[in-house]
Write a protein that holds these residues in place. Structure first.
Motif: not given
Length: 162
Positions: A9-25
């Motif tokens: 559930r966590l991976a489906n809900a937040y993986a893309d958002a975390i990756l995008r935010l982390s890549y931005a940093y």
């Protein structure tokens, strides 16, 4: 909900958002993936209850941002560089009769000490810390390594001919 379902559930809900935010940093895909994994591990090992999905999302993204900031200010990251930077600097070529070729012929324990002392500019105490040996051992290896280099390079023959 079992841990496997929670992770999915966590991976489906937040993986893309975390990756995008982390890549931005971080501007690095591999580091962003590492941050994503770190956030998920922390979420699964330290479960929390949230008032709403918005609070959970904000918490997850704040965790990711903090993990990125921690990585950016880590001493390890300040002392390293990417492989792209290293590609620009050619490795020294060791030809026949060169000092570097002679150093490469030394046994590994002499070679490491000679290399760190002469090529990298470390002092004996620093070399001892790096290699995990006493400073006196570093001095001994330097002396013996120099003697072996002298033999390899023909230094004894040179002294006799002068």
């Amino acid at each position: 909900m079992n841990p496997h379902e929670q992770a999915e559930r966590l991976a489906n809900a937040y993986a893309d958002a975390i990756l995008r935010l982390s890549y931005a940093y971080l501007k690095n895909t591999q580091d962003a993936q590492d941050i994503c994994q770190t956030v998920f591990v922390k979420l699964l090992t330290e479960p929390r209850q949230f008032e709403s999905a918005e609070h959970e999302r904000a918490y997850v993204l704040r965790m990711a941002a903090n993990a990125c900031k921690d990585l950016l200010k880590s001493p390890w990251r300040k002392r390293t560089c990417g492989l792209e930077t290293v590609l620009e600097v050619p490795a020294p070529e060791a030809g026949d009769g060169s000092v570097l070729a002679a150093v490469n012929e030394l046994p590994a324990h002499y070679r490491a000490v000679i290399y760190l002392f002469y090529y990298e500019g470390y002092q004996a105490a620093e070399i001892g810390k790096i290699l995990g040996v006493p400073t006196a051992t570093v001095h001994t290896r330097l002396a013996r390594g120099r003697a072996k280099l002298k033999d390899i390079l023909g230094g004894a023959d040179y002294e006799r001919s002068v």
